[in-house]
Design a protein around this motif. Structure first.
Motif, PDB file in Angstrom:
ATOM      1  N   SER A  16       4.037   6.267 -19.947  1.00 36.27           N
ATOM      2  CA  SER A  16       5.493   6.362 -20.049  1.00 36.27           C
ATOM      3  C   SER A  16       5.838   6.340 -21.522  1.00 36.27           C
ATOM      4  O   SER A  16       5.329   5.502 -22.270  1.00 36.27           O
ATOM      5  N   THR A  17       6.708   7.248 -21.943  1.00 35.30           N
ATOM      6  CA  THR A  17       6.981   7.385 -23.367  1.00 35.30           C
ATOM      7  C   THR A  17       8.461   7.271 -23.691  1.00 35.30           C
ATOM      8  O   THR A  17       9.329   7.352 -22.823  1.00 35.30           O
ATOM      9  N   HIS A  18       8.726   7.146 -24.968  1.00 32.64           N
ATOM     10  CA  HIS A  18      10.074   7.070 -25.511  1.00 32.64           C
ATOM     11  C   HIS A  18      10.927   8.258 -25.055  1.00 32.64           C
ATOM     12  O   HIS A  18      12.130   8.131 -24.885  1.00 32.64           O
ATOM     13  N   GLN A  19      10.297   9.393 -24.864  1.00 34.72           N
ATOM     14  CA  GLN A  19      10.988  10.622 -24.491  1.00 34.72           C
ATOM     15  C   GLN A  19      11.662  10.512 -23.124  1.00 34.72           C
ATOM     16  O   GLN A  19      12.532  11.295 -22.796  1.00 34.72           O
ATOM     17  N   GLU A  20      11.288   9.536 -22.326  1.00 35.18           N
ATOM     18  CA  GLU A  20      11.784   9.416 -20.956  1.00 35.18           C
ATOM     19  C   GLU A  20      13.071   8.610 -20.843  1.00 35.18           C
ATOM     20  O   GLU A  20      13.448   8.207 -19.745  1.00 35.18           O
ATOM     21  N   LYS A  21      13.747   8.361 -21.953  1.00 34.26           N
ATOM     22  CA  LYS A  21      15.020   7.649 -21.877  1.00 34.26           C
ATOM     23  C   LYS A  21      15.976   8.419 -20.976  1.00 34.26           C
ATOM     24  O   LYS A  21      15.922   9.636 -20.891  1.00 34.26           O
ATOM     25  N   GLN A  22      16.843   7.684 -20.311  1.00 35.74           N
ATOM     26  CA  GLN A  22      17.795   8.272 -19.378  1.00 35.74           C
ATOM     27  C   GLN A  22      19.208   8.106 -19.918  1.00 35.74           C
ATOM     28  O   GLN A  22      19.463   7.310 -20.818  1.00 35.74           O
ATOM     29  N   VAL A  23      20.135   8.850 -19.349  1.00 34.35           N
ATOM     30  CA  VAL A  23      21.533   8.770 -19.754  1.00 34.35           C
ATOM     31  C   VAL A  23      22.409   8.783 -18.506  1.00 34.35           C
ATOM     32  O   VAL A  23      22.097   9.438 -17.514  1.00 34.35           O
ATOM     33  N   HIS A  24      23.469   8.003 -18.545  1.00 35.89           N
ATOM     34  CA  HIS A  24      24.518   8.111 -17.540  1.00 35.89           C
ATOM     35  C   HIS A  24      25.853   7.980 -18.255  1.00 35.89           C
ATOM     36  O   HIS A  24      25.919   7.546 -19.403  1.00 35.89           O
ATOM     37  N   LYS A  39      10.378   0.435 -20.317  1.00 39.92           N
ATOM     38  CA  LYS A  39      10.531  -0.969 -20.718  1.00 39.92           C
ATOM     39  C   LYS A  39       9.210  -1.712 -20.584  1.00 39.92           C
ATOM     40  O   LYS A  39       8.833  -2.494 -21.452  1.00 39.92           O
ATOM     41  N   ALA A  40       8.495  -1.458 -19.489  1.00 36.37           N
ATOM     42  CA  ALA A  40       7.205  -2.111 -19.271  1.00 36.37           C
ATOM     43  C   ALA A  40       6.195  -1.681 -20.339  1.00 36.37           C
ATOM     44  O   ALA A  40       5.442  -2.516 -20.851  1.00 36.37           O
ATOM     45  N   ALA A  41       6.184  -0.396 -20.691  1.00 30.76           N
ATOM     46  CA  ALA A  41       5.278   0.102 -21.733  1.00 30.76           C
ATOM     47  C   ALA A  41       5.616  -0.546 -23.075  1.00 30.76           C
ATOM     48  O   ALA A  41       4.724  -0.956 -23.819  1.00 30.76           O
ATOM     49  N   ARG A  42       6.908  -0.656 -23.380  1.00 28.85           N
ATOM     50  CA  ARG A  42       7.343  -1.292 -24.628  1.00 28.85           C
ATOM     51  C   ARG A  42       6.885  -2.757 -24.673  1.00 28.85           C
ATOM     52  O   ARG A  42       6.379  -3.227 -25.685  1.00 28.85           O
ATOM     53  N   VAL A  92       3.224   8.269 -29.856  1.00 20.96           N
ATOM     54  CA  VAL A  92       3.301   7.560 -31.131  1.00 20.96           C
ATOM     55  C   VAL A  92       4.730   7.098 -31.443  1.00 20.96           C
ATOM     56  O   VAL A  92       4.916   6.101 -32.138  1.00 20.96           O
ATOM     57  N   LYS A  93       5.736   7.763 -30.914  1.00 22.11           N
ATOM     58  CA  LYS A  93       7.126   7.361 -31.178  1.00 22.11           C
ATOM     59  C   LYS A  93       7.399   5.949 -30.657  1.00 22.11           C
ATOM     60  O   LYS A  93       7.951   5.111 -31.373  1.00 22.11           O
ATOM     61  N   LEU A  94       7.009   5.688 -29.415  1.00 18.60           N
ATOM     62  CA  LEU A  94       7.226   4.353 -28.859  1.00 18.60           C
ATOM     63  C   LEU A  94       6.424   3.304 -29.630  1.00 18.60           C
ATOM     64  O   LEU A  94       6.925   2.229 -29.945  1.00 18.60           O
ATOM     65  N   MET A  99       6.255  -1.172 -33.576  1.00 18.81           N
ATOM     66  CA  MET A  99       5.721  -1.676 -34.849  1.00 18.81           C
ATOM     67  C   MET A  99       6.847  -1.964 -35.838  1.00 18.81           C
ATOM     68  O   MET A  99       6.760  -2.917 -36.613  1.00 18.81           O
ATOM     69  N   THR A 100       7.914  -1.182 -35.792  1.00 22.41           N
ATOM     70  CA  THR A 100       9.077  -1.437 -36.642  1.00 22.41           C
ATOM     71  C   THR A 100       9.756  -2.736 -36.217  1.00 22.41           C
ATOM     72  O   THR A 100      10.089  -3.581 -37.053  1.00 22.41           O
TER      73      THR A 100
END
Length: 133
Positions: A16-24, A39-42, A92-94, A99-100
């Motif tokens: 699961s990656t950062h790219q999978e963010k959702q919007v409503h 969230k679990a991956a983070r 790598v984005k997540l 790391m930040t």
């Protein structure tokens, strides 16, 4: 002064990656959120990376090298490149975001050089190396 930190996280790399963010939409405005899998991956990355936070924050430009080692099975052999999803830029984005948050550096914009590779491996995990440039 040249700083280097490197380590191996013996963990099943998240798919699961950062790219999978959702919007409503709330009151006509978009609201972005992370699905449970992201969230679990983070949280998984945060828990494993937390043990490796350097004593000093990296200052200036850095090179980030990561090797994503996914479990080899079936027709895939140890050390063979993985040419399937997830994409390396999304993986790598997540990782850089976490790391930040953990203060490896002040801003992930400091990552001036990246080497990201995906492999099939007998020992799954994520190799991480950060070095000042």
């Amino acid at each position: 002064m040249t700083m280097v930190t490197e380590f191996f996280l013996p963990v099943l790399p998240p798919t699961s990656t950062h790219q999978e963010k959702q919007v409503h939409v709330v009151n006509g405005k978009p609201v972005f959120y992370e699905p449970a899998e992201v969230k679990a991956a983070r949280q998984k990355l945060r828990a494993h990376l937390g043990r490796h936070v350097p004593a000093e924050v990296f200052i200036g430009p850095v090179r980030l090298t990561t090797w994503w080692c996914f479990p080899a099975s079936g027709r895939h052999r140890n050390g063979e490149y993985r040419a399937s999803r997830p994409d390396t830029d999304n993986l790598v984005k997540l990782l850089k975001d976490v790391m930040t948050e953990l203060h490896f550096w002040k801003d992930d914009a400091q990552v001036a050089s990246e080497v990201t590779e995906k492999y099939w491996a007998d020992i799954p995990g994520i190799y991480v190396k950060v070095e000042s440039l």
